[in-house]
Design a protein around this motif. Structure first.
Motif, PDB file in Angstrom:
ATOM      1  N   ALA A 106      28.768  -8.176  -8.910  1.00 29.24           N
ATOM      2  CA  ALA A 106      28.969  -6.813  -8.415  1.00 29.24           C
ATOM      3  C   ALA A 106      28.821  -5.835  -9.580  1.00 29.24           C
ATOM      4  O   ALA A 106      29.313  -6.107 -10.683  1.00 29.24           O
ATOM      5  N   GLY A 110      23.813  -4.105 -11.428  1.00 29.35           N
ATOM      6  CA  GLY A 110      22.596  -3.277 -11.437  1.00 29.35           C
ATOM      7  C   GLY A 110      21.566  -3.760 -10.426  1.00 29.35           C
ATOM      8  O   GLY A 110      20.395  -3.396 -10.522  1.00 29.35           O
ATOM      9  N   LYS A 111      22.005  -4.549  -9.437  1.00 28.45           N
ATOM     10  CA  LYS A 111      21.059  -5.068  -8.422  1.00 28.45           C
ATOM     11  C   LYS A 111      20.349  -3.929  -7.688  1.00 28.45           C
ATOM     12  O   LYS A 111      19.133  -3.919  -7.584  1.00 28.45           O
ATOM     13  N   ARG A 171      32.384   3.514 -10.623  1.00 32.30           N
ATOM     14  CA  ARG A 171      31.830   3.674  -9.269  1.00 32.30           C
ATOM     15  C   ARG A 171      32.940   3.716  -8.206  1.00 32.30           C
ATOM     16  O   ARG A 171      32.934   4.585  -7.331  1.00 32.30           O
ATOM     17  N   GLU A 195      33.210   6.913  -6.073  1.00 25.20           N
ATOM     18  CA  GLU A 195      32.531   6.834  -4.768  1.00 25.20           C
ATOM     19  C   GLU A 195      33.411   6.279  -3.649  1.00 25.20           C
ATOM     20  O   GLU A 195      33.183   6.544  -2.482  1.00 25.20           O
TER      21      GLU A 195
HETATM   22  P1  ADP Z   1      24.996  -3.474  -7.896  1.00 26.63           P
HETATM   23  O1  ADP Z   1      23.999  -3.200  -6.823  1.00 26.63           O
HETATM   24  O2  ADP Z   1      24.739  -4.756  -8.629  1.00 26.63           O
HETATM   25  O3  ADP Z   1      26.422  -3.359  -7.440  1.00 26.63           O
HETATM   26  P2  ADP Z   1      24.289  -0.876  -8.952  1.00 26.63           P
HETATM   27  O4  ADP Z   1      22.841  -0.826  -9.266  1.00 26.63           O
HETATM   28  O5  ADP Z   1      24.756  -0.195  -7.701  1.00 26.63           O
HETATM   29  O6  ADP Z   1      24.812  -2.372  -9.030  1.00 26.63           O
HETATM   30  O7  ADP Z   1      25.052  -0.285 -10.208  1.00 26.63           O
HETATM   31  C1  ADP Z   1      26.483  -0.242 -10.217  1.00 26.63           C
HETATM   32  C2  ADP Z   1      26.929   1.079 -10.835  1.00 26.63           C
HETATM   33  O8  ADP Z   1      26.499   1.118 -12.184  1.00 26.63           O
HETATM   34  C3  ADP Z   1      26.326   2.293 -10.139  1.00 26.63           C
HETATM   35  O9  ADP Z   1      27.291   3.313 -10.117  1.00 26.63           O
HETATM   36  C4  ADP Z   1      25.146   2.662 -11.012  1.00 26.63           C
HETATM   37  O10 ADP Z   1      24.890   4.032 -10.975  1.00 26.63           O
HETATM   38  C5  ADP Z   1      25.614   2.214 -12.395  1.00 26.63           C
HETATM   39  N1  ADP Z   1      24.505   1.714 -13.208  1.00 26.63           N
HETATM   40  C6  ADP Z   1      23.590   0.790 -12.836  1.00 26.63           C
HETATM   41  N2  ADP Z   1      22.721   0.556 -13.829  1.00 26.63           N
HETATM   42  C7  ADP Z   1      23.098   1.347 -14.857  1.00 26.63           C
HETATM   43  C8  ADP Z   1      22.613   1.541 -16.184  1.00 26.63           C
HETATM   44  N3  ADP Z   1      21.555   0.883 -16.641  1.00 26.63           N
HETATM   45  N4  ADP Z   1      23.269   2.401 -16.977  1.00 26.63           N
HETATM   46  C9  ADP Z   1      24.347   3.062 -16.519  1.00 26.63           C
HETATM   47  N5  ADP Z   1      24.857   2.933 -15.297  1.00 26.63           N
HETATM   48  C10 ADP Z   1      24.255   2.081 -14.462  1.00 26.63           C
END
Ligand code: ADP
Ligand code: C5P
Length: 242
Positions: free
Chosen positions: A31, A34-35, A161, A165
Motif C-alpha cells: 500500500a 506508488g502502484k 495520504r 484524503e
Molecule cells: P498505491 O497505489 O501503491 O497506494 P499511490 O501511487 O497512490 O500508491 O501513492 C501513494 C501516495 O504517495 C499518494 O498520495 C501519492 O501522491 C504519493 N506518491 C506516489 N509516488 C510518489 C513519489 N514518487 N513521490 C512523492 N509522493 C508520491
C-alpha cells in the motif's frame, strides 16, 4: 537492467484465442508503494491506445454494521477483504470485449456507493496490493509488475495520504499499520513478488523503468496485432529485472 531469462517457445493455447483478447497487465506492491502513480504514468504514455485501469480497491467487500462499528479491528489487507469472485467476473467480461460496471469504493463510508461504466479496451491494467495472490487472477495477466518501495517511504506516504484524503487520525493510521498492514505485507504481499516479470524499485520516481515497460508493452501489442493476422507466429517470452 538485467535480462534473467529468455526463450522462444510455441504458445500452448491457440494463438487466435489469446491474441484476439486484450493485453492484461497486473501491477502489485505494498500500500502506498506508488502502484497508482506508475499505472497513471503508463496510461499517459499509452495515450494512443485504448487502455483501461481496474483497481482491486473497487472489489473491497462492503462492511456490515457490526464490522463498521469496530472498524479498527477489521483487516483490509487480508485477501478475504476482497470479493475476488466479482473481480474475476468483471475481468472475464472485459477480456471478452464486453463493457462492464465496476463498483466505486468509498474509503470513508467503507462501502461501494456507485458504479462506473468501463468499455472494452486493448490494454487492461489491474492494480492492487493483492492482485498476484489468487492464481486465477494471475493467470489472466500477460505481464506482471511489482512496485518495490521501502517500507518507511510507504508508511510516510500513507500517513500523508490517509490524514489528508481519508480524514484519518495519525494514531489510528499507526495502529492499523502495525496491527494489519505490516504483517499482511510480510505474509501475503511480499511472497507474491516472485510472480513478477518486472520489479520496479522506487515506484513512480523510476522514469527509466516506466519508459522501458511502455516500450515492452508496445512491442507486445505489436505482436498481438501481428498474431491476429498470422495466428501461427512463434512468441518470444522474456523475464526482466529493472
Ligand atoms: P498505491 O497505489 O501503491 O497506494 P499511490 O501511487 O497512490 O500508491 O501513492 C501513494 C501516495 O504517495 C499518494 O498520495 C501519492 O501522491 C504519493 N506518491 C506516489 N509516488 C510518489 C513519489 N514518487 N513521490 C512523492 N509522493 C508520491
Ligand atoms: O491504494 P492502496 O493499495 O494503498 O490501498 C490498499 C490499502 O488501503 C490497504 O493497506 C488497506 O489497509 C487500506 N484501506 C483502508 N480503509 C479501507 C480500505 C482499504 O485503510 N476502507
Amino acid at each position: 537492467f538485467e535480462k534473467r531469462e529468455a526463450s522462444i517457445e510455441q504458445p500452448t493455447t491457440s494463438a487466435t484465442d489469446v491474441y484476439n483478447q486484450p493485453f492484461v497487465i497486473g501491477v502489485a506492491g505494498g500500500a502506498a508503494s506508488g502502484k497508482k502513480t506508475v499505472c497513471d504514468m503508463i496510461v499517459q504514455q499509452l495515450h494512443d491506445q485504448r487502455v483501461v485501469l481496474v483497481n482491486q480497491d473497487s472489489f473491497y467487500n462492503n462492511l456490515t454494521e457490526e464490522e463498521r462499528a469496530r472498524v479498527q479491528d477489521y483487516n483490509f489487507d487480508h485477501p478475504d477483504a476482497f470479493d475476488t469472485e466479482e473481480l474475476l467476473r468483471v475481468m472475464d467480461k472485459l477480456k471478452h470485449g464486453e463493457a462492464v460496471d465496476i463498483p466505486k469504493y468509498d474509503f470513508k463510508s467503507y462501502k461501494s456507493d456507485a458504479l462506473r461504466r468501463v468499455n472494452p479496451s486493448d490494454v487492461i491494467i489491474l492494480e492492487g496490493i493483492l492482485v498476484f495472490h489468487d492464481p486465477r487472477v494471475r493467470e489472466l495477466m500477460n505481464m506482471k509488475i511489482f512496485v518495490d518501495t521501502d517500507a518507511d517511504v510507504r508508511l510516510a506516504r500513507r500517513i500523508r495520504r490517509d490524514t489528508s484524503e481519508k480524514d484519518r487520525d495519525i494514531g489510528a493510521i499507526l495502529d492499523q499499520y502495525s496491527k494489519f498492514v505490516k504483517p499482511a505485507f510480510d505474509d501475503f504481499i511480499l511472497p507474491t513478488k516472485k510472480y513478477a516479470d518486472i520489479i520496479i524499485p522506487r515506484g513512480g520516481d523510476n522514469h527509466v523503468a516506466v519508459d522501458l515497460i511502455v516500450q515492452h508493452i508496445r512491442t507486445k501489442l505489436g505482436q498481438h496485432d501481428l498474431c491476429k493476422i498470422y495466428p501461427n507466429l512463434y512468441v518470444i517470452h522474456s523475464t526482466f529485472q529493472i
